[in-house]
Write a protein that holds these residues in place. Sequence first.
Motif, PDB file in Angstrom:
ATOM      1  N   GLU A  27       1.038  -1.405   0.058  1.00 45.30           N
ATOM      2  CA  GLU A  27       0.307   0.149   0.076  1.00 45.30           C
ATOM      3  C   GLU A  27       0.948   1.272   0.139  1.00 45.30           C
ATOM      4  O   GLU A  27       0.491   2.204   0.402  1.00 45.30           O
ATOM      5  CB  GLU A  27      -1.025  -0.058   1.181  1.00 45.30           C
ATOM      6  CG  GLU A  27      -2.210  -0.750   1.485  1.00 45.30           C
ATOM      7  CD  GLU A  27      -3.086  -0.979   1.996  1.00 45.30           C
ATOM      8  OE1 GLU A  27      -3.150  -0.107   2.857  1.00 45.30           O
ATOM      9  OE2 GLU A  27      -3.366  -2.590   3.300  1.00 45.30           O
ATOM     10  N   PRO A  28       1.628   1.081  -0.424  1.00 46.41           N
ATOM     11  CA  PRO A  28       2.765   2.906  -0.768  1.00 46.41           C
ATOM     12  C   PRO A  28       2.015   3.625  -0.781  1.00 46.41           C
ATOM     13  O   PRO A  28       2.356   4.722  -0.759  1.00 46.41           O
ATOM     14  CB  PRO A  28       3.303   2.825  -2.433  1.00 46.41           C
ATOM     15  CG  PRO A  28       2.499   1.271  -3.107  1.00 46.41           C
ATOM     16  CD  PRO A  28       1.894   0.543  -2.620  1.00 46.41           C
ATOM     17  N   LEU A  29       0.270   4.712  -1.261  1.00 43.74           N
ATOM     18  CA  LEU A  29       0.300   5.547  -1.063  1.00 43.74           C
ATOM     19  C   LEU A  29      -1.084   5.089  -0.020  1.00 43.74           C
ATOM     20  O   LEU A  29      -1.696   6.784   0.214  1.00 43.74           O
ATOM     21  CB  LEU A  29      -0.833   5.094  -2.918  1.00 43.74           C
ATOM     22  CG  LEU A  29       0.101   5.631  -4.118  1.00 43.74           C
ATOM     23  CD1 LEU A  29      -1.161   4.537  -5.010  1.00 43.74           C
ATOM     24  CD2 LEU A  29      -0.118   6.939  -4.316  1.00 43.74           C
ATOM     25  N   TYR A  30      -1.033   3.883   0.683  1.00 48.47           N
ATOM     26  CA  TYR A  30      -1.621   5.240   2.128  1.00 48.47           C
ATOM     27  C   TYR A  30      -1.376   6.732   2.605  1.00 48.47           C
ATOM     28  O   TYR A  30      -1.864   7.168   3.184  1.00 48.47           O
ATOM     29  CB  TYR A  30      -1.198   4.017   3.274  1.00 48.47           C
ATOM     30  CG  TYR A  30      -2.112   3.598   3.773  1.00 48.47           C
ATOM     31  CD1 TYR A  30      -3.687   4.343   3.814  1.00 48.47           C
ATOM     32  CD2 TYR A  30      -2.239   2.781   4.486  1.00 48.47           C
ATOM     33  CE1 TYR A  30      -4.452   4.633   5.105  1.00 48.47           C
ATOM     34  CE2 TYR A  30      -3.149   2.481   6.062  1.00 48.47           C
ATOM     35  CZ  TYR A  30      -3.829   3.414   6.232  1.00 48.47           C
ATOM     36  OH  TYR A  30      -5.004   3.367   6.821  1.00 48.47           O
ATOM     37  N   ALA A  31      -0.346   6.445   2.687  1.00 45.94           N
ATOM     38  CA  ALA A  31       0.268   8.482   3.202  1.00 45.94           C
ATOM     39  C   ALA A  31      -0.013   9.017   2.930  1.00 45.94           C
ATOM     40  O   ALA A  31      -0.548   9.896   3.305  1.00 45.94           O
ATOM     41  CB  ALA A  31       1.520   7.952   3.561  1.00 45.94           C
ATOM     42  N   ALA A  32      -0.131   8.833   1.525  1.00 44.61           N
ATOM     43  CA  ALA A  32      -1.106  10.190   0.504  1.00 44.61           C
ATOM     44  C   ALA A  32      -1.943  10.663   0.483  1.00 44.61           C
ATOM     45  O   ALA A  32      -2.966  11.827   0.615  1.00 44.61           O
ATOM     46  CB  ALA A  32       0.154   9.934  -0.587  1.00 44.61           C
ATOM     47  N   PRO A  52       6.317   9.380   1.753  1.00 44.49           N
ATOM     48  CA  PRO A  52       5.856   9.405   1.516  1.00 44.49           C
ATOM     49  C   PRO A  52       4.453   9.916   1.283  1.00 44.49           C
ATOM     50  O   PRO A  52       3.946   9.567   0.532  1.00 44.49           O
ATOM     51  CB  PRO A  52       6.705   9.647  -0.578  1.00 44.49           C
ATOM     52  CG  PRO A  52       7.473   8.134   0.079  1.00 44.49           C
ATOM     53  CD  PRO A  52       7.124   7.384   0.894  1.00 44.49           C
ATOM     54  N   GLN A  53       4.243  11.606   1.036  1.00 44.10           N
ATOM     55  CA  GLN A  53       2.831  11.241   0.866  1.00 44.10           C
ATOM     56  C   GLN A  53       2.595  12.362  -0.239  1.00 44.10           C
ATOM     57  O   GLN A  53       1.650  12.696  -0.492  1.00 44.10           O
ATOM     58  CB  GLN A  53       2.838  13.174   1.836  1.00 44.10           C
ATOM     59  CG  GLN A  53       2.869  12.348   3.721  1.00 44.10           C
ATOM     60  CD  GLN A  53       2.431  13.198   4.228  1.00 44.10           C
ATOM     61  OE1 GLN A  53       1.906  13.591   4.691  1.00 44.10           O
ATOM     62  NE2 GLN A  53       2.724  13.191   6.159  1.00 44.10           N
ATOM     63  N   ASP A  54       3.647  12.583  -0.866  1.00 44.67           N
ATOM     64  CA  ASP A  54       3.720  12.903  -2.647  1.00 44.67           C
ATOM     65  C   ASP A  54       3.509  11.992  -3.523  1.00 44.67           C
ATOM     66  O   ASP A  54       4.343  11.146  -3.329  1.00 44.67           O
ATOM     67  CB  ASP A  54       4.679  14.088  -2.475  1.00 44.67           C
ATOM     68  CG  ASP A  54       4.147  14.554  -4.625  1.00 44.67           C
ATOM     69  OD1 ASP A  54       3.223  14.315  -4.691  1.00 44.67           O
ATOM     70  OD2 ASP A  54       5.666  15.114  -4.767  1.00 44.67           O
ATOM     71  N   PRO A  55       1.665  11.933  -3.850  1.00 44.67           N
ATOM     72  CA  PRO A  55       2.136  10.562  -4.782  1.00 44.67           C
ATOM     73  C   PRO A  55       2.485  10.649  -5.935  1.00 44.67           C
ATOM     74  O   PRO A  55       3.138   9.896  -6.611  1.00 44.67           O
ATOM     75  CB  PRO A  55       0.301  10.782  -5.325  1.00 44.67           C
ATOM     76  CG  PRO A  55       0.067  11.871  -5.065  1.00 44.67           C
ATOM     77  CD  PRO A  55       1.257  12.281  -3.874  1.00 44.67           C
ATOM     78  N   ILE A  59       5.343   7.014  -6.962  1.00 42.52           N
ATOM     79  CA  ILE A  59       4.329   6.257  -8.462  1.00 42.52           C
ATOM     80  C   ILE A  59       6.474   6.792  -8.966  1.00 42.52           C
ATOM     81  O   ILE A  59       6.723   5.757  -9.842  1.00 42.52           O
ATOM     82  CB  ILE A  59       3.389   7.768  -8.912  1.00 42.52           C
ATOM     83  CG1 ILE A  59       2.686   7.365  -9.163  1.00 42.52           C
ATOM     84  CG2 ILE A  59       4.026   6.914 -10.841  1.00 42.52           C
ATOM     85  CD1 ILE A  59       1.294   7.678  -9.286  1.00 42.52           C
ATOM     86  N   GLU A  60       7.191   7.781  -8.889  1.00 39.13           N
ATOM     87  CA  GLU A  60       8.044   7.718  -8.922  1.00 39.13           C
ATOM     88  C   GLU A  60       9.322   6.278  -8.703  1.00 39.13           C
ATOM     89  O   GLU A  60      10.228   5.597  -9.005  1.00 39.13           O
ATOM     90  CB  GLU A  60       9.562   8.605  -9.618  1.00 39.13           C
ATOM     91  CG  GLU A  60      10.447   9.289  -9.650  1.00 39.13           C
ATOM     92  CD  GLU A  60      11.226  10.475  -9.042  1.00 39.13           C
ATOM     93  OE1 GLU A  60      12.100  10.523  -9.315  1.00 39.13           O
ATOM     94  OE2 GLU A  60      10.493  11.108  -8.851  1.00 39.13           O
ATOM     95  N   VAL A  86      -4.321  12.104  -7.854  1.00 42.26           N
ATOM     96  CA  VAL A  86      -2.761  10.978  -8.375  1.00 42.26           C
ATOM     97  C   VAL A  86      -3.095  10.571  -9.728  1.00 42.26           C
ATOM     98  O   VAL A  86      -4.067  10.000 -10.001  1.00 42.26           O
ATOM     99  CB  VAL A  86      -3.317   9.629  -7.558  1.00 42.26           C
ATOM    100  CG1 VAL A  86      -2.329   8.383  -7.746  1.00 42.26           C
ATOM    101  CG2 VAL A  86      -3.215  10.059  -5.382  1.00 42.26           C
ATOM    102  N   PRO A  87      -2.132  10.629 -10.410  1.00 42.23           N
ATOM    103  CA  PRO A  87      -2.024  10.227 -11.414  1.00 42.23           C
ATOM    104  C   PRO A  87      -2.137   8.725 -12.274  1.00 42.23           C
ATOM    105  O   PRO A  87      -1.418   7.766 -11.348  1.00 42.23           O
ATOM    106  CB  PRO A  87      -0.378  10.632 -11.981  1.00 42.23           C
ATOM    107  CG  PRO A  87       0.080  11.606 -11.067  1.00 42.23           C
ATOM    108  CD  PRO A  87      -0.074  11.016  -9.667  1.00 42.23           C
ATOM    109  N   ARG A  88      -2.354   8.608 -13.142  1.00 47.23           N
ATOM    110  CA  ARG A  88      -2.959   7.558 -13.999  1.00 47.23           C
ATOM    111  C   ARG A  88      -2.453   6.722 -14.561  1.00 47.23           C
ATOM    112  O   ARG A  88      -2.576   5.501 -15.281  1.00 47.23           O
ATOM    113  CB  ARG A  88      -4.704   7.113 -13.954  1.00 47.23           C
ATOM    114  CG  ARG A  88      -5.136   7.327 -12.394  1.00 47.23           C
ATOM    115  CD  ARG A  88      -7.010   7.241 -12.479  1.00 47.23           C
ATOM    116  NE  ARG A  88      -7.157   8.030 -11.520  1.00 47.23           N
ATOM    117  CZ  ARG A  88      -8.164   7.710 -11.245  1.00 47.23           C
ATOM    118  NH1 ARG A  88      -8.785   6.846 -11.882  1.00 47.23           N
ATOM    119  NH2 ARG A  88      -8.639   7.074  -9.534  1.00 47.23           N
TER     120      ARG A  88
END
Length: 231
Positions: A27-32, A52-55, A59-60, A86-88
């Motif tokens: 779940e790498p986007l949980y904090a964001a 990181p809190q910046d999506p 993604i990078e 969040v970019p897709r």
Amino acid sequence: MWSGPRNLSTAMMYAFAQRSDCAAIDEPLYAAYLASTGLEHPMREEILAAQPQDPEKVIERLMGPIPDGKPHFYQKHMTQHMLPEVPRDWMADVVNVFLIRHPARVIASYGAKRENPTLDDIGFWQQAELFAQVGGVVIDSHDIRENPEAMLRALCAAIDLPFDPAMLSWPTGGQPCDGVWAPHWYEAVWKSTGFAGREGPLPDVPEHLRGVMTAAMPHYETLAEQALKPA
């Protein structure tokens, strides 16, 4: 792997993490997601500090070099974390699998850990939206628990990955890929050494959550029509 919460998602992550050719991330986007929504989740501050809190930075990392030089990268994602900002576009460059589960089972399990989940919390409409955008493979957690080896073989074939019997079991306790929130959410899977047996009848959904289940059902049914079956 795109799923909602309480959806066999951690067991599936553990299965792929047993492969010697596969790195895994939880779940790498949980904090964001928490930073953007301001939601109060268990262990919120620990999660915000751990990722990181910046999506875009997340993604990078996801699209950069795979950890430990592995050839494959299993990414466990929650669909509700994919907020509009969040970019897709990166999703076109990965293999997308959608892990589904009947809403009654999700709501009963989630409600035991966090009271009164909303439709937004459990990810069904977001999952259907993402599938409509990028397509991919759909697999139902009910079918996996019914016959783990047959369904994992079918999934591996569908994504052009050789099946590895190591996927069928794991050691008890936490795994290196676990997110910092694991102590709150992963108690049952920590006690396991493989997929739980077949599921019983659908649980009763409390009266105050039946509207959430009713709203989730069309999204589940849309994806269930596409669900992978064993050969």
